[in-house]
Design a protein around this motif. Structure first.
Motif, PDB file in Angstrom:
ATOM      1  N   GLN A   1      60.959  39.226  10.677  1.00  0.00           N
ATOM      2  CA  GLN A   1      60.370  38.405  11.597  1.00  0.00           C
ATOM      3  C   GLN A   1      59.130  38.979  12.145  1.00  0.00           C
ATOM      4  OE1 GLN A   1      63.276  37.591  14.928  1.00  0.00           O
ATOM      5  NE2 GLN A   1      65.068  38.445  13.626  1.00  0.00           N
ATOM      6  N   VAL A   2      58.252  39.035  11.295  1.00  0.00           N
ATOM      7  CA  VAL A   2      56.865  39.504  11.449  1.00  0.00           C
ATOM      8  C   VAL A   2      55.871  38.480  10.865  1.00  0.00           C
ATOM      9  CG1 VAL A   2      57.073  42.014  11.629  1.00  0.00           C
ATOM     10  CG2 VAL A   2      56.657  40.875   9.288  1.00  0.00           C
ATOM     11  N   ALA A   3      54.778  38.249  11.102  1.00  0.00           N
ATOM     12  CA  ALA A   3      53.735  37.483  10.577  1.00  0.00           C
ATOM     13  C   ALA A   3      53.570  37.876   9.196  1.00  0.00           C
ATOM     14  CB  ALA A   3      52.260  37.306  11.277  1.00  0.00           C
ATOM     15  N   HIS A   4      53.217  36.646   8.346  1.00  0.00           N
ATOM     16  CA  HIS A   4      53.340  36.814   7.175  1.00  0.00           C
ATOM     17  C   HIS A   4      52.228  37.882   6.492  1.00  0.00           C
ATOM     18  CE1 HIS A   4      49.782  33.925   6.420  1.00  0.00           C
ATOM     19  NE2 HIS A   4      50.318  33.227   7.514  1.00  0.00           N
ATOM     20  N   PRO A   5      50.666  37.915   7.095  1.00  0.00           N
ATOM     21  CA  PRO A   5      49.968  39.041   6.428  1.00  0.00           C
ATOM     22  C   PRO A   5      50.629  40.281   6.789  1.00  0.00           C
ATOM     23  CG  PRO A   5      48.854  37.309   7.831  1.00  0.00           C
ATOM     24  CD  PRO A   5      50.346  37.087   8.119  1.00  0.00           C
ATOM     25  N   THR A   6      51.345  40.598   7.397  1.00  0.00           N
ATOM     26  CA  THR A   6      52.289  42.122   7.691  1.00  0.00           C
ATOM     27  C   THR A   6      53.052  42.321   6.333  1.00  0.00           C
ATOM     28  OG1 THR A   6      52.210  41.622  10.028  1.00  0.00           O
ATOM     29  CG2 THR A   6      53.561  43.270   9.304  1.00  0.00           C
ATOM     30  N   VAL A   7      53.623  41.210   5.988  1.00  0.00           N
ATOM     31  CA  VAL A   7      54.563  41.404   4.897  1.00  0.00           C
ATOM     32  C   VAL A   7      53.511  41.579   3.597  1.00  0.00           C
ATOM     33  CG1 VAL A   7      56.339  40.172   3.348  1.00  0.00           C
ATOM     34  CG2 VAL A   7      56.160  39.904   5.881  1.00  0.00           C
ATOM     35  N   VAL A   8      52.482  40.743   3.679  1.00  0.00           N
ATOM     36  CA  VAL A   8      51.656  41.079   2.505  1.00  0.00           C
ATOM     37  C   VAL A   8      51.219  42.556   2.204  1.00  0.00           C
ATOM     38  CG1 VAL A   8      49.321  40.419   1.444  1.00  0.00           C
ATOM     39  CG2 VAL A   8      50.576  38.846   2.386  1.00  0.00           C
ATOM     40  N   GLY A   9      50.904  42.961   3.293  1.00  0.00           N
ATOM     41  CA  GLY A   9      50.431  44.320   3.372  1.00  0.00           C
ATOM     42  C   GLY A   9      51.637  45.472   3.040  1.00  0.00           C
ATOM     43  N   ILE A  10      52.665  45.195   3.430  1.00  0.00           N
ATOM     44  CA  ILE A  10      53.869  46.026   3.227  1.00  0.00           C
ATOM     45  C   ILE A  10      54.132  46.017   1.707  1.00  0.00           C
ATOM     46  CG2 ILE A  10      56.223  46.311   3.778  1.00  0.00           C
ATOM     47  CD1 ILE A  10      55.783  45.655   6.617  1.00  0.00           C
ATOM     48  N   VAL A  11      54.340  44.724   1.165  1.00  0.00           N
ATOM     49  CA  VAL A  11      54.809  44.522  -0.099  1.00  0.00           C
ATOM     50  C   VAL A  11      53.739  45.307  -1.066  1.00  0.00           C
ATOM     51  CG1 VAL A  11      55.273  42.901  -1.796  1.00  0.00           C
ATOM     52  CG2 VAL A  11      56.237  42.506   0.300  1.00  0.00           C
ATOM     53  N   SER A  12      52.446  44.973  -0.813  1.00  0.00           N
ATOM     54  CA  SER A  12      51.460  45.583  -1.540  1.00  0.00           C
ATOM     55  C   SER A  12      51.487  47.065  -1.732  1.00  0.00           C
ATOM     56  CB  SER A  12      49.986  45.107  -0.964  1.00  0.00           C
ATOM     57  OG  SER A  12      50.008  43.727  -1.045  1.00  0.00           O
ATOM     58  N   ARG A  13      51.880  47.693  -0.414  1.00  0.00           N
ATOM     59  CA  ARG A  13      51.845  49.135  -0.559  1.00  0.00           C
ATOM     60  C   ARG A  13      52.981  49.612  -1.244  1.00  0.00           C
ATOM     61  NH1 ARG A  13      49.310  48.065   4.308  1.00  0.00           N
ATOM     62  NH2 ARG A  13      51.263  47.658   5.448  1.00  0.00           N
ATOM     63  N   MET A  14      54.187  48.885  -1.205  1.00  0.00           N
ATOM     64  CA  MET A  14      55.256  49.266  -1.953  1.00  0.00           C
ATOM     65  C   MET A  14      55.099  49.082  -3.351  1.00  0.00           C
ATOM     66  SD  MET A  14      58.271  48.136   0.768  1.00  0.00           S
ATOM     67  CE  MET A  14      59.848  49.030  -0.174  1.00  0.00           C
ATOM     68  N   ILE A  15      54.478  48.179  -3.933  1.00  0.00           N
ATOM     69  CA  ILE A  15      54.265  47.758  -5.040  1.00  0.00           C
ATOM     70  C   ILE A  15      53.363  48.707  -5.670  1.00  0.00           C
ATOM     71  CG2 ILE A  15      52.832  46.373  -6.955  1.00  0.00           C
ATOM     72  CD1 ILE A  15      53.807  43.910  -5.248  1.00  0.00           C
ATOM     73  N   ARG A  16      52.073  49.164  -4.956  1.00  0.00           N
ATOM     74  CA  ARG A  16      51.279  50.296  -5.317  1.00  0.00           C
ATOM     75  C   ARG A  16      52.016  51.659  -5.861  1.00  0.00           C
ATOM     76  NH1 ARG A  16      47.322  51.353  -0.591  1.00  0.00           N
ATOM     77  NH2 ARG A  16      49.008  52.989  -0.362  1.00  0.00           N
ATOM     78  N   ASN A  17      53.032  51.891  -4.709  1.00  0.00           N
ATOM     79  CA  ASN A  17      53.847  53.232  -4.645  1.00  0.00           C
ATOM     80  C   ASN A  17      55.085  53.066  -5.636  1.00  0.00           C
ATOM     81  OD1 ASN A  17      51.880  54.189  -3.069  1.00  0.00           O
ATOM     82  ND2 ASN A  17      53.011  53.537  -1.269  1.00  0.00           N
ATOM     83  N   GLY A  18      55.080  52.032  -6.641  1.00  0.00           N
ATOM     84  CA  GLY A  18      56.312  51.951  -7.333  1.00  0.00           C
ATOM     85  C   GLY A  18      57.581  51.625  -6.866  1.00  0.00           C
TER      86      GLY A  18
ATOM     87  N   LEU B   1      58.511  48.386  -5.619  1.00  0.00           N
ATOM     88  CA  LEU B   1      58.530  47.039  -5.884  1.00  0.00           C
ATOM     89  C   LEU B   1      57.882  46.218  -7.282  1.00  0.00           C
ATOM     90  CD1 LEU B   1      58.292  45.629  -2.438  1.00  0.00           C
ATOM     91  CD2 LEU B   1      60.491  46.227  -3.506  1.00  0.00           C
ATOM     92  N   GLU B   2      58.377  45.360  -7.901  1.00  0.00           N
ATOM     93  CA  GLU B   2      57.455  44.604  -8.674  1.00  0.00           C
ATOM     94  C   GLU B   2      57.716  43.233  -8.379  1.00  0.00           C
ATOM     95  OE1 GLU B   2      58.879  45.738 -12.553  1.00  0.00           O
ATOM     96  OE2 GLU B   2      61.203  45.095 -12.271  1.00  0.00           O
ATOM     97  N   ALA B   3      56.468  42.386  -8.716  1.00  0.00           N
ATOM     98  CA  ALA B   3      56.551  41.069  -8.410  1.00  0.00           C
ATOM     99  C   ALA B   3      55.787  40.194  -9.052  1.00  0.00           C
ATOM    100  CB  ALA B   3      55.696  41.105  -6.902  1.00  0.00           C
ATOM    101  N   TRP B   4      56.308  38.738  -9.196  1.00  0.00           N
ATOM    102  CA  TRP B   4      55.611  38.012 -10.025  1.00  0.00           C
ATOM    103  C   TRP B   4      55.732  36.596  -9.261  1.00  0.00           C
ATOM    104  CZ3 TRP B   4      60.265  40.433 -10.570  1.00  0.00           C
ATOM    105  CH2 TRP B   4      61.347  39.728 -10.780  1.00  0.00           C
TER     106      TRP B   4
ATOM    107  N   LEU C   1      63.177  45.106  -6.741  1.00  0.00           N
ATOM    108  CA  LEU C   1      63.386  46.601  -6.276  1.00  0.00           C
ATOM    109  C   LEU C   1      63.105  47.029  -7.723  1.00  0.00           C
ATOM    110  CD1 LEU C   1      66.452  47.214  -4.209  1.00  0.00           C
ATOM    111  CD2 LEU C   1      63.751  47.335  -3.534  1.00  0.00           C
ATOM    112  N   THR C   2      62.332  48.237  -7.809  1.00  0.00           N
ATOM    113  CA  THR C   2      62.296  48.845  -9.198  1.00  0.00           C
ATOM    114  C   THR C   2      63.564  49.839  -9.446  1.00  0.00           C
ATOM    115  OG1 THR C   2      60.956  50.584  -8.187  1.00  0.00           O
ATOM    116  CG2 THR C   2      59.677  48.914  -9.155  1.00  0.00           C
ATOM    117  N   GLU C   3      63.509  50.443 -10.627  1.00  0.00           N
ATOM    118  CA  GLU C   3      64.663  51.454 -10.905  1.00  0.00           C
ATOM    119  C   GLU C   3      64.502  52.402  -9.885  1.00  0.00           C
ATOM    120  OE1 GLU C   3      67.557  52.416 -12.584  1.00  0.00           O
ATOM    121  OE2 GLU C   3      67.518  50.308 -12.618  1.00  0.00           O
ATOM    122  N   LYS C   4      63.218  53.006  -9.716  1.00  0.00           N
ATOM    123  CA  LYS C   4      63.007  54.122  -8.772  1.00  0.00           C
ATOM    124  C   LYS C   4      63.451  53.745  -7.443  1.00  0.00           C
ATOM    125  CE  LYS C   4      59.067  56.243  -6.440  1.00  0.00           C
ATOM    126  NZ  LYS C   4      57.414  56.016  -6.468  1.00  0.00           N
ATOM    127  N   ALA C   5      63.144  52.698  -6.928  1.00  0.00           N
ATOM    128  CA  ALA C   5      63.558  52.033  -5.763  1.00  0.00           C
ATOM    129  C   ALA C   5      65.102  52.094  -5.567  1.00  0.00           C
ATOM    130  CB  ALA C   5      63.040  50.704  -5.209  1.00  0.00           C
TER     131      ALA C   5
END
Lengths: 140, 140
Positions: free
Chosen positions: B57-74, B76-79, B92-96
């Motif tokens: 329940q947040v605005a979409h640019p907020t999700v872009v940021g959170i997901v980007s950082r989680m991808i950067r830190n291994g 999440l993966e996305a396509w 979710l990655t194996e690590k996650a």
DNA sequence: CCCTGTAATGTAGCACGCTATATATTATAG
DNA sequence: CTATAATATATAGCGTGCTACATTACAGGG
């Protein structure tokens, strides 16, 4: 997770902030800034930046930012206390005084909207429980 | 102002976030990120970015940021979904997966700490009142 | 008087909210 | 089939919170 109290509190806080900021935007203020307005007004219009920090219960760089923006927008003026040059004294401007009443009305409306489906005794009970939770957070 | 419910809710939310972020930092996670972890895990490990947005329940640019950082830190993966290239599928990655249990334990501890001076029936009452407040915010 | 400690403020850099705006893709109306 | 609308994502820019570190000013002990 959907049933987590912490999560519900966060959702309420975010939504209330969005609504309040929207209502205050036309006056050039934000919700956090109105809390500074309220505090200074209650203190007679003048306080130290450190006192604002203690009132808001936020870290000091946060106060630096809020106060700077309020100075930039003409709500505050500030100078160093000649008695103790570590202290930055902050005062409401004439312009700011004219917003105190409006701010009080708006914040009262939000509070009533928030609580409109609760009875007075429920509100009292809620306040008591939130105070207990705050104590739990501080004493641990 | 000190008695405002909205102000108390804000103080609790801030303090809880500081404490949770501190406990999670050693694992490279934040409180908001664990909510994404929880949601994806409950959904079987995979969801659309839009579904995460609706859950948080947040605005979409907020999700872009959170997901980007989680991808950067291994975490999440996305396509892009080949069926509908507007959708970004996040997994979710194996690590996650290895962090899901830890995250659940930590969040349970925070919830217990928060509520430790309330009886079970008070907690139930509190949850009910917070749901009412959330409804007031949405239906208005 | 200096030296060390404490107190108040400031800066840098980050996370996470937001709004406004843009882009790409799909769906739908004509 | 094409033009338009709707959907999902992304970017820019800002406010407010944080930690870590730096600076300045005062206070006290030697």
């Amino acid at each position: 997770m959907n049933q987590d109290i912490g999560y519900k509190l966060k959702l309420i806080t975010d939504k209330l902030k969005v609504r309040a900021d929207k209502d205050l935007k036309q006056h050039g203020l934000t919700l956090s800034q109105t809390r500074v307005l309220y505090f200074l007004s209650a203190k007679g219009g003048e306080a130290t930046q450190k006192e604002i920090e203690d009132y808001l219960q936020v870290a000091h760089p946060t106060v630096v930012g809020i106060v700077s923006r309020m100075i930039r927008n003409g709500f505050l003026e500030a100078w160093l206390d000649p008695e103790n040059r570590r202290n930055k004294v902050v005062r409401l401007t004439e312009k700011a005084h004219q917003f105190v009443k409006m701010m009080t009305v708006v914040s009262g409306e939000h509070e009533r909207m928030l609580l409109r489906s609760l009875s007075p005794s429920e509100v009292c009970e809620l306040r008591r429980m939130l105070d207990l939770i705050l104590e739990n957070l501080e004493r641990s």
